[in-house]
Scaffold this motif. Structure first.
Motif, PDB file in Angstrom:
ATOM      1  N   PHE A  50     102.513  25.842  46.253  1.00 52.25           N
ATOM      2  CA  PHE A  50     101.631  26.250  46.102  1.00 52.25           C
ATOM      3  C   PHE A  50     100.198  25.446  46.037  1.00 52.25           C
ATOM      4  CE2 PHE A  50     104.687  29.046  43.846  1.00 52.25           C
ATOM      5  CZ  PHE A  50     104.727  29.969  43.888  1.00 52.25           C
ATOM      6  N   ASP A  51     100.637  24.330  46.320  1.00 54.87           N
ATOM      7  CA  ASP A  51      99.424  23.277  46.572  1.00 54.87           C
ATOM      8  C   ASP A  51      98.628  23.560  48.405  1.00 54.87           C
ATOM      9  OD1 ASP A  51      98.548  22.545  43.989  1.00 54.87           O
ATOM     10  OD2 ASP A  51      99.740  20.287  44.327  1.00 54.87           O
ATOM     11  N   ALA A  52      99.115  24.669  48.480  1.00 51.95           N
ATOM     12  CA  ALA A  52      99.310  25.121  50.063  1.00 51.95           C
ATOM     13  C   ALA A  52      99.894  24.490  51.345  1.00 51.95           C
ATOM     14  CB  ALA A  52      97.449  25.527  49.840  1.00 51.95           C
ATOM     15  N   ASP A  53     100.724  22.684  51.244  1.00 53.34           N
ATOM     16  CA  ASP A  53     101.495  22.539  51.718  1.00 53.34           C
ATOM     17  C   ASP A  53     102.074  23.302  52.223  1.00 53.34           C
ATOM     18  OD1 ASP A  53     102.909  20.888  53.063  1.00 53.34           O
ATOM     19  OD2 ASP A  53     103.261  18.926  51.924  1.00 53.34           O
ATOM     20  N   THR A  54     101.532  23.453  53.986  1.00 57.25           N
ATOM     21  CA  THR A  54     102.712  24.459  54.467  1.00 57.25           C
ATOM     22  C   THR A  54     103.606  24.128  54.924  1.00 57.25           C
ATOM     23  OG1 THR A  54     101.348  23.827  56.816  1.00 57.25           O
ATOM     24  CG2 THR A  54     100.774  25.977  55.441  1.00 57.25           C
ATOM     25  N   ASN A  55     104.388  22.550  54.544  1.00 55.96           N
ATOM     26  CA  ASN A  55     105.394  21.919  55.523  1.00 55.96           C
ATOM     27  C   ASN A  55     106.532  21.832  54.232  1.00 55.96           C
ATOM     28  OD1 ASN A  55     105.122  21.349  58.146  1.00 55.96           O
ATOM     29  ND2 ASN A  55     103.463  19.626  57.313  1.00 55.96           N
ATOM     30  N   ALA A  56     105.850  22.119  52.424  1.00 53.61           N
ATOM     31  CA  ALA A  56     106.895  22.216  51.314  1.00 53.61           C
ATOM     32  C   ALA A  56     107.954  23.377  51.808  1.00 53.61           C
ATOM     33  CB  ALA A  56     105.824  22.239  50.413  1.00 53.61           C
ATOM     34  N   ALA A  57     108.450  22.542  51.357  1.00 52.11           N
ATOM     35  CA  ALA A  57     109.816  23.073  50.681  1.00 52.11           C
ATOM     36  C   ALA A  57     109.649  24.265  49.727  1.00 52.11           C
ATOM     37  CB  ALA A  57     111.348  22.381  50.220  1.00 52.11           C
ATOM     38  N   ILE A  58     110.428  25.652  49.769  1.00 46.89           N
ATOM     39  CA  ILE A  58     110.251  26.237  48.779  1.00 46.89           C
ATOM     40  C   ILE A  58     110.664  26.995  48.285  1.00 46.89           C
ATOM     41  CG2 ILE A  58     109.815  29.162  48.591  1.00 46.89           C
ATOM     42  CD1 ILE A  58     108.513  28.750  51.118  1.00 46.89           C
ATOM     43  N   TYR A  59     111.140  26.653  46.830  1.00 48.13           N
ATOM     44  CA  TYR A  59     112.571  26.668  45.804  1.00 48.13           C
ATOM     45  C   TYR A  59     112.456  28.522  45.267  1.00 48.13           C
ATOM     46  CZ  TYR A  59     113.500  22.162  46.345  1.00 48.13           C
ATOM     47  OH  TYR A  59     114.119  21.425  47.408  1.00 48.13           O
ATOM     48  N   SER A  60     112.996  28.703  45.114  1.00 47.83           N
ATOM     49  CA  SER A  60     112.733  30.838  44.752  1.00 47.83           C
ATOM     50  C   SER A  60     114.467  30.867  44.176  1.00 47.83           C
ATOM     51  CB  SER A  60     112.773  31.706  45.864  1.00 47.83           C
ATOM     52  OG  SER A  60     111.749  30.757  46.534  1.00 47.83           O
ATOM     53  N   THR A  61     114.270  31.696  43.356  1.00 48.72           N
ATOM     54  CA  THR A  61     115.459  32.378  42.235  1.00 48.72           C
ATOM     55  C   THR A  61     115.962  33.659  43.234  1.00 48.72           C
ATOM     56  OG1 THR A  61     113.913  31.366  40.091  1.00 48.72           O
ATOM     57  CG2 THR A  61     115.577  33.301  39.908  1.00 48.72           C
ATOM     58  N   PRO A  62     116.780  34.100  43.300  1.00 49.66           N
ATOM     59  CA  PRO A  62     116.866  35.439  43.718  1.00 49.66           C
ATOM     60  C   PRO A  62     116.910  36.283  42.289  1.00 49.66           C
ATOM     61  CG  PRO A  62     118.753  33.451  44.158  1.00 49.66           C
ATOM     62  CD  PRO A  62     117.657  33.417  43.512  1.00 49.66           C
ATOM     63  N   VAL A  63     116.754  37.800  42.781  1.00 48.88           N
ATOM     64  CA  VAL A  63     116.670  38.972  42.023  1.00 48.88           C
ATOM     65  C   VAL A  63     117.915  39.321  41.555  1.00 48.88           C
ATOM     66  CG1 VAL A  63     115.761  41.134  40.729  1.00 48.88           C
ATOM     67  CG2 VAL A  63     114.600  39.473  42.094  1.00 48.88           C
ATOM     68  N   ARG A  64     119.126  38.992  40.279  1.00 47.28           N
ATOM     69  CA  ARG A  64     119.301  39.411  40.183  1.00 47.28           C
ATOM     70  C   ARG A  64     119.957  40.747  39.248  1.00 47.28           C
ATOM     71  NH1 ARG A  64     123.340  34.880  39.761  1.00 47.28           N
ATOM     72  NH2 ARG A  64     122.782  34.907  37.602  1.00 47.28           N
ATOM     73  N   LYS A  65     121.236  41.082  38.469  1.00 43.05           N
ATOM     74  CA  LYS A  65     120.728  42.393  37.475  1.00 43.05           C
ATOM     75  C   LYS A  65     120.818  41.548  36.070  1.00 43.05           C
ATOM     76  CE  LYS A  65     124.450  45.126  39.118  1.00 43.05           C
ATOM     77  NZ  LYS A  65     125.674  46.659  39.282  1.00 43.05           N
ATOM     78  N   ASP A  66     120.670  40.625  36.682  1.00 45.56           N
ATOM     79  CA  ASP A  66     120.173  39.416  34.879  1.00 45.56           C
ATOM     80  C   ASP A  66     118.762  39.305  35.009  1.00 45.56           C
ATOM     81  OD1 ASP A  66     121.236  37.886  37.015  1.00 45.56           O
ATOM     82  OD2 ASP A  66     122.522  36.532  35.037  1.00 45.56           O
ATOM     83  N   PHE A  67     118.496  39.609  35.776  1.00 47.44           N
ATOM     84  CA  PHE A  67     116.828  38.884  35.911  1.00 47.44           C
ATOM     85  C   PHE A  67     115.662  39.832  35.211  1.00 47.44           C
ATOM     86  CE2 PHE A  67     112.397  38.925  38.463  1.00 47.44           C
ATOM     87  CZ  PHE A  67     112.404  37.525  38.463  1.00 47.44           C
ATOM     88  N   GLU A  68     114.988  39.228  34.487  1.00 45.37           N
ATOM     89  CA  GLU A  68     114.113  39.579  33.067  1.00 45.37           C
ATOM     90  C   GLU A  68     113.514  38.487  32.240  1.00 45.37           C
ATOM     91  OE1 GLU A  68     118.031  39.313  29.536  1.00 45.37           O
ATOM     92  OE2 GLU A  68     117.681  41.574  30.524  1.00 45.37           O
ATOM     93  N   TYR A  69     112.150  38.790  32.316  1.00 42.10           N
ATOM     94  CA  TYR A  69     111.637  38.011  30.918  1.00 42.10           C
ATOM     95  C   TYR A  69     112.480  36.897  30.061  1.00 42.10           C
ATOM     96  CZ  TYR A  69     107.662  36.336  27.817  1.00 42.10           C
ATOM     97  OH  TYR A  69     107.101  35.594  27.495  1.00 42.10           O
ATOM     98  N   ASP A  70     111.821  36.487  29.891  1.00 39.54           N
ATOM     99  CA  ASP A  70     111.847  34.951  29.154  1.00 39.54           C
ATOM    100  C   ASP A  70     111.363  34.100  29.097  1.00 39.54           C
ATOM    101  OD1 ASP A  70     114.271  32.821  28.018  1.00 39.54           O
ATOM    102  OD2 ASP A  70     114.845  32.066  29.541  1.00 39.54           O
ATOM    103  N   PRO A  71     111.167  33.783  27.513  1.00 37.30           N
ATOM    104  CA  PRO A  71     109.462  33.330  27.353  1.00 37.30           C
ATOM    105  C   PRO A  71     110.080  31.574  27.518  1.00 37.30           C
ATOM    106  CG  PRO A  71     110.672  33.683  25.434  1.00 37.30           C
ATOM    107  CD  PRO A  71     111.418  34.853  26.212  1.00 37.30           C
TER     108      PRO A  71
END
Length: 211
Positions: A50-71
């Motif tokens: 997110f600091d615009a490093d085009t070589n950086a790794a990307i960590y992401s969360t797969p969207v599943r049925k239990d993907f919902e807002y959690d404070p």
């Protein structure tokens, strides 16, 4: 053909009313979707990305049925995986203000601009409420106010709403008439605008108040 979509956001700015969660689930259920991942700026491992490093790794969360807002945002830390850039077919931008134009433009190094929903160049151009001056004919009476004095002068003609240029979710919006100043539901005498909106908050966009 089925597509892999990456959604970029910042879950630390979300609330229970954020539409990202329902939207992601709907996209996941679309027959054209293979995988949908959500990468959050609020996840420490994504700082370089997110600091615009085009070589950086990307960590992401797969969207599943239990993907919902959690404070607490625990879903993003518990289910995070590293994904390969070459596996991403398209990107959906759901970033809060203020926008980082360097980050948005760096996304074009992952997929072509026409595969980014909320095109970076267009998003940057319209990220400030000042853009509304270009479509003034579609708005109530509108002008840029560079000081409280200009806002007060405009309010003598009609009540106005003052909008910060880069805030979102209604934050920082105020209402002004010759007699009164409203901040949220709280009403004050109009002269309190000088203490309730500091000089450094200007310029602000002023628009005629419609009851």
């Amino acid at each position: 053909m089925k597509y892999n979509m990456l959604v970029v956001t910042d879950h630390t700015t979300h609330s229970a009313t954020n539409s990202l969660y329902e939207l992601s689930e709907a996209l996941k259920n679309d027959k054209r979707c293979k995988n949908i991942w959500v990468a959050s700026r609020g996840f420490e491992k994504n700082r370089a990305f997110f600091d615009a490093d085009t070589n950086a790794a990307i960590y992401s969360t797969p969207v599943r049925k239990d993907f919902e807002y959690d404070p607490e945002g625990t879903y993003f830390t518990l289910h995070s995986i590293q994904i390969k850039k070459e596996d991403i077919d398209c990107i959906l931008v759901r970033m809060p203000q203020p926008l980082d134009k360097h980050f948005l433009l760096s996304l074009e190094k992952i997929v072509p601009p026409h595969r980014i929903i909320n095109n970076p160049s267009g998003t940057i151009e319209t990220s400030s409420k000042e853009f509304l001056l270009q479509v003034a004919h579609l708005c109530p009476e509108i002008q840029m106010c560079y000081s409280a004095e200009e806002a007060i002068e405009m309010s003598y003609s009609f009540e106005i709403v003052l909008k910060p240029l880069y805030m979102y979710k209604g934050l920082g919006i105020a209402r002004l008439s010759p007699q009164y100043f409203w901040s949220g539901l709280d009403r004050y005498d109009a002269e309190n605008i000088h203490t309730l909106i500091p000089r450094e908050n200007f310029p602000m966009l002023a628009m005629r108040y419609l009851p």
